[in-house]
Design an enzyme around this catalytic site. Structure first.
Site, PDB file in Angstrom:
ATOM      1  N   LYS A   1       0.843  -1.198   0.000  1.00  0.00           N
ATOM      2  CA  LYS A   1       0.000   0.000   0.000  1.00  0.00           C
ATOM      3  C   LYS A   1       0.880   1.251   0.000  1.00  0.00           C
ATOM      4  O   LYS A   1       0.692   2.155  -0.789  1.00  0.00           O
ATOM      5  CB  LYS A   1      -0.908  -0.016   1.234  1.00  0.00           C
ATOM      6  CG  LYS A   1      -1.770   1.203   1.374  1.00  0.00           C
ATOM      7  CD  LYS A   1      -2.645   1.120   2.607  1.00  0.00           C
ATOM      8  CE  LYS A   1      -3.263   2.472   2.897  1.00  0.00           C
ATOM      9  NZ  LYS A   1      -4.046   2.482   4.130  1.00  0.00           N
TER      10      LYS A   1
ATOM     11  N   GLU B   1      10.868  -4.697   3.680  1.00  0.00           N
ATOM     12  CA  GLU B   1      10.894  -6.110   3.297  1.00  0.00           C
ATOM     13  C   GLU B   1      10.485  -6.277   1.835  1.00  0.00           C
ATOM     14  O   GLU B   1      11.137  -6.987   1.053  1.00  0.00           O
ATOM     15  CB  GLU B   1       9.919  -6.915   4.176  1.00  0.00           C
ATOM     16  CG  GLU B   1      10.313  -7.018   5.637  1.00  0.00           C
ATOM     17  CD  GLU B   1       9.740  -5.890   6.506  1.00  0.00           C
ATOM     18  OE1 GLU B   1       9.460  -4.795   5.966  1.00  0.00           O
ATOM     19  OE2 GLU B   1       9.591  -6.103   7.716  1.00  0.00           O
TER      20      GLU B   1
ATOM     21  N   GLY C   1      -4.428  -1.636   5.281  1.00  0.00           N
ATOM     22  CA  GLY C   1      -3.724  -2.820   4.781  1.00  0.00           C
ATOM     23  C   GLY C   1      -4.392  -4.120   5.201  1.00  0.00           C
ATOM     24  O   GLY C   1      -4.594  -5.027   4.400  1.00  0.00           O
ATOM     25  N   ARG C   2      -4.771  -4.219   6.466  1.00  0.00           N
ATOM     26  CA  ARG C   2      -5.343  -5.483   6.968  1.00  0.00           C
ATOM     27  C   ARG C   2      -6.793  -5.670   6.555  1.00  0.00           C
ATOM     28  O   ARG C   2      -7.412  -6.677   6.909  1.00  0.00           O
ATOM     29  CB  ARG C   2      -5.168  -5.563   8.487  1.00  0.00           C
ATOM     30  CG  ARG C   2      -5.719  -4.385   9.258  1.00  0.00           C
ATOM     31  CD  ARG C   2      -5.235  -4.383  10.708  1.00  0.00           C
ATOM     32  NE  ARG C   2      -5.635  -3.182  11.432  1.00  0.00           N
ATOM     33  CZ  ARG C   2      -4.942  -2.060  11.473  1.00  0.00           C
ATOM     34  NH1 ARG C   2      -3.802  -1.962  10.828  1.00  0.00           N
ATOM     35  NH2 ARG C   2      -5.378  -1.020  12.163  1.00  0.00           N
TER      36      ARG C   2
ATOM     37  N   GLU D   1      -3.587  -5.762  15.484  1.00  0.00           N
ATOM     38  CA  GLU D   1      -3.105  -4.482  14.946  1.00  0.00           C
ATOM     39  C   GLU D   1      -4.222  -3.435  15.043  1.00  0.00           C
ATOM     40  O   GLU D   1      -3.971  -2.257  15.239  1.00  0.00           O
ATOM     41  CB  GLU D   1      -2.609  -4.647  13.502  1.00  0.00           C
ATOM     42  CG  GLU D   1      -1.654  -3.549  13.080  1.00  0.00           C
ATOM     43  CD  GLU D   1      -0.979  -3.792  11.727  1.00  0.00           C
ATOM     44  OE1 GLU D   1      -1.652  -3.665  10.694  1.00  0.00           O
ATOM     45  OE2 GLU D   1       0.234  -4.106  11.709  1.00  0.00           O
TER      46      GLU D   1
ATOM     47  N   HIS E   1      -3.374 -32.186  19.880  1.00  0.00           N
ATOM     48  CA  HIS E   1      -2.236 -33.030  20.259  1.00  0.00           C
ATOM     49  C   HIS E   1      -0.999 -32.190  20.580  1.00  0.00           C
ATOM     50  O   HIS E   1       0.110 -32.717  20.631  1.00  0.00           O
ATOM     51  CB  HIS E   1      -1.942 -34.029  19.135  1.00  0.00           C
ATOM     52  CG  HIS E   1      -3.109 -34.936  18.882  1.00  0.00           C
ATOM     53  ND1 HIS E   1      -3.307 -36.095  19.588  1.00  0.00           N
ATOM     54  CD2 HIS E   1      -4.174 -34.808  18.050  1.00  0.00           C
ATOM     55  CE1 HIS E   1      -4.437 -36.680  19.176  1.00  0.00           C
ATOM     56  NE2 HIS E   1      -4.981 -35.911  18.243  1.00  0.00           N
TER      57      HIS E   1
ATOM     58  N   LYS F   1      10.521  -0.155  13.253  1.00  0.00           N
ATOM     59  CA  LYS F   1      10.963   0.067  11.868  1.00  0.00           C
ATOM     60  C   LYS F   1      12.081   1.101  11.848  1.00  0.00           C
ATOM     61  O   LYS F   1      13.094   0.937  11.160  1.00  0.00           O
ATOM     62  CB  LYS F   1       9.800   0.606  11.018  1.00  0.00           C
ATOM     63  CG  LYS F   1       8.743  -0.406  10.662  1.00  0.00           C
ATOM     64  CD  LYS F   1       7.744   0.248   9.696  1.00  0.00           C
ATOM     65  CE  LYS F   1       6.485  -0.588   9.537  1.00  0.00           C
ATOM     66  NZ  LYS F   1       5.442   0.087   8.763  1.00  0.00           N
TER      67      LYS F   1
HETATM   68  O1  F6P Z   1       3.987  -2.519   9.607  1.00  0.00           O
HETATM   69  C1  F6P Z   1       2.622  -2.698   9.621  1.00  0.00           C
HETATM   70  C2  F6P Z   1       2.027  -2.488   8.273  1.00  0.00           C
HETATM   71  O2  F6P Z   1       1.947  -1.136   7.996  1.00  0.00           O
HETATM   72  C3  F6P Z   1       0.678  -3.153   8.161  1.00  0.00           C
HETATM   73  O3  F6P Z   1      -0.327  -2.381   8.678  1.00  0.00           O
HETATM   74  C4  F6P Z   1       0.585  -3.391   6.698  1.00  0.00           C
HETATM   75  O4  F6P Z   1      -0.400  -4.335   6.390  1.00  0.00           O
HETATM   76  C5  F6P Z   1       1.983  -3.861   6.398  1.00  0.00           C
HETATM   77  O5  F6P Z   1       2.800  -3.084   7.246  1.00  0.00           O
HETATM   78  C6  F6P Z   1       2.423  -3.737   4.985  1.00  0.00           C
HETATM   79  O6  F6P Z   1       2.363  -2.412   4.546  1.00  0.00           O
HETATM   80  P1  F6P Z   1       2.429  -2.054   3.015  1.00  0.00           P
HETATM   81  O7  F6P Z   1       1.285  -2.706   2.322  1.00  0.00           O
HETATM   82  O8  F6P Z   1       2.365  -0.556   2.956  1.00  0.00           O
HETATM   83  O9  F6P Z   1       3.741  -2.560   2.460  1.00  0.00           O
END
Ligand code: F6P
Length: 543
Positions: free
Chosen positions: A203, A209, A265-266, A351, A382, A508
């Site tokens: 987003k 990452e 995002g979520r 979150e 289990h 971060k």
């Molecule tokens: O670090 C949390 C977060 O901002 C989440 O809320 C989000 O889903 C995820 O990182 C990924 O963010 P993006 O879609 O901006 O890469």
């Protein structure tokens, strides 16, 4: 919640605490049979430690919170995320499938429709298997890597896995959330870059990452195309609200699917973030997924609180957290294809609701989100169910199952569902000391006592049961929307913002500062002693 409301809950809890769930379960017609339905979902609350009076108190607190006005404001696109001054319009993404009048702003609905058209076109081109010159996308794609993390990974990954029986088999889907290079290197070893499409899903288009993995895979594609960047880049698609950054990365507009600040995002699997799902199950399947969510949206918008599944699930959660004081909760899907559901719900709930101040900056008056965890049944039975049955902490459980399986092994399905039902019964009813003693037939009185004590189950441990008719695109959409709205109602009652996540920022920033210090010779003086020591160890032993 207000102090007076918390006091009302505490009084109800004090009244109910001495009553064992065995007694409550024997109460005829407890809150009108404890079972509610919305489309393909059935919610059974009979194993919650609640009676009609306690539920009425919870309902009154919900009504005092004006949850339905807040709900309508969210659907209309008013600012419900004040710290970022944003609406939360994930429901607009499925509004086209709703049977109620649309509340979302027209321009938003138009943008969503345009993005969906672009998405359908890309899906067509990729499924068609031919290079599309207008979209400038590579042909012959057999594998797709979804690079994204958090909401850009968990929803699509859950849905692709859950809907395996609906997979059209046109492409194989892989997921690359973590910056850990082991998986990145593994995928590069495993896949043919000339037949792989890479989706960069972010987003913000700033997530470390995702951008790092994106760059590594972009170089991998370029190497396979003898350095011909243009040819390699035909294997890239971006999904982002930061269209400019995606273009700057080198992806042309036709292959940047937009999302928007008004979708968290979520909450974004319904947007182009679900592109990989559409590639797996096709656009008609994707629309069925949206239809399921819209069905729950309509139910949430129209059912009174007593029959409203998301509201009831929210109230039960508040009861267990704030009245009975349970600090964790588990979700146990009895369906292997729902194995990603606990991780998905962890982000959605923790979150969204892991907050301890109100939007006005005041400390909340009560505990908020419980720690959520879980795994699939029967595997979990289990592993950690021992602690759930006899440990010192009580963990309320959501059991989730599908009545009809996508296979014909009826004996397996019956055994699976029997286990689901049995665990809820065992948690609620337990086994008394006298029952255990009656089973201990040998040994001295002391030995029989010791054994009976260890084989006693306190019971009185609450659970909810959610049954889907079958796991389909529609019922999965409905299930996820159920939890989304549960979270919204809880945020309203707890007085917190469900749509921001400031708590992820500090780590971060620190990681960004620490990364260059891992190189030998870089100054570590600005870090705390523990971090300095660990950096030194890593430097010394990395060679
Ligand atoms: O670090 C949390 C977060 O901002 C989440 O809320 C989000 O889903 C995820 O990182 C990924 O963010 P993006 O879609 O901006 O890469």
């Amino acid at each position: 919640m207000l102090e007076s409301q918390l006091a009302r809950l505490a009084a109800e809890a004090a009244r109910l605490r001495p009553l064992h769930l065995r007694t409550l379960l024997a109460t005829p017609d407890r809150f009108g049979n404890c079972t509610r339905r919305a489309g393909p979902l059935l919610l059974d609350l009979s194993r919650q430690k609640l009676d009609d009076a306690a539920l009425a108190t919870l309902g009154a607190i919900a009504e005092e919170s004006q949850w339905s006005d807040a709900r309508d404001a969210m659907f209309r696109g008013e600012v419900v995320n004040p710290s970022e001054q944003r609406p939360a319009l994930h429901t607009a993404l499925r509004a086209a499938e709703s049977h109620l009048p649309m509340l979302a702003p027209r321009n938003v609905l138009a943008e969503i429709a345009a993005a969906r058209k672009q998405m359908a076109r890309l899906v067509d081109a990729i499924h068609g298997g031919h290079a599309d010159t207008e979209l400038d996308i590579a042909g012959g794609i057999t594998d797709v890597i979804n690079i994204g993390i958090g909401g850009s990974d968990l929803g699509p990954r859950l849905a692709v896995e859950a809907l395996r029986p609906f997979d059209l088999g046109k492409v194989r889907c892989h997921f690359l959330p973590n910056v850990d290079g082991h998986r990145t290197a593994g995928l590069m070893r495993e896949l043919d870059p000339k037949r792989t499409l890479v989706l960069l899903v972010s987003k913000s288009f700033t997530t470390q990452e995702t951008l790092l993995n994106g760059q590594v895979l972009r170089d991998w594609l370029a190497a396979a195309h003898a350095g011909d960047r243009a040819a390699a880049d035909r294997h890239l698609v971006a999904i982002s609200a930061n269209v400019d950054a995606a273009r700057a990365f080198g992806i042309p507009a036709a292959r940047v699917l937009p999302m928007w600040d008004f979708v968290g995002g979520r909450y974004s699997v319904w947007s182009a973030v679900g592109f990989v799902l559409a590639l797996a199950i096709g656009m008609p399947g994707f629309h069925a997924f949206l239809r399921g969510a819209a069905l729950v949206d309509d139910h949430f918008r129209s059912a009174p609180w007593r029959d409203n599944l998301p509201v009831l699930l929210a109230l039960v959660g508040i009861w267990n957290r704030n009245a009975l004081g349970f600090s964790t909760a588990a979700v146990i899907p009895y369906h292997d294809y729902l194995r990603e559901l606990p991780a998905y719900l962890q982000q959605l709930e923790m979150e969204s609701l892991g907050k301890s101040v109100t939007p006005e900056g005041a400390a909340v008056a009560q505990a908020t989100v419980p720690v959520l965890w879980g795994n699939v049944g029967t595997n979990a039975q289990h592993a950690f169910f021992q602690a759930l049955h006899q440990g010192t902490d009580v963990v309320p459980v959501d059991f989730i199952g599908a009545i009809r399986a996508a296979h014909s092994l009826q004996a397996n399905q019956d055994a699976l569902l029997a286990n689901l039902l049995a665990q809820g019964a065992a948690f609620a009813l337990g086994k008394t000391y006298d029952e255990a003693l009656a089973e201990a037939k040998t040994g001295s009185a002391a030995e029989r006592h010791a054994l009976a004590a260890q084989r006693t189950f306190a019971g009185d441990r609450p659970s909810s049961t959610i049954l889907l008719d079958a796991l389909t695109p529609e019922s999965l959409g409905a299930l996820l929307a159920l939890y989304e709205h549960k979270v919204f109602v809880q945020s309203r009652l707890w007085g917190i913002n469900a749509f921001d996540q400031w708590g992820v920022e500090l780590g971060k920033t620190l990681a960004k500062n620490i990364e260059p210090a891992l190189a030998a010779d870089a100054d570590t003086g600005s870090f705390d002693a523990a971090t300095q020591g660990l950096i030194k160890t890593i430097r010394a032993r990395r060679a």
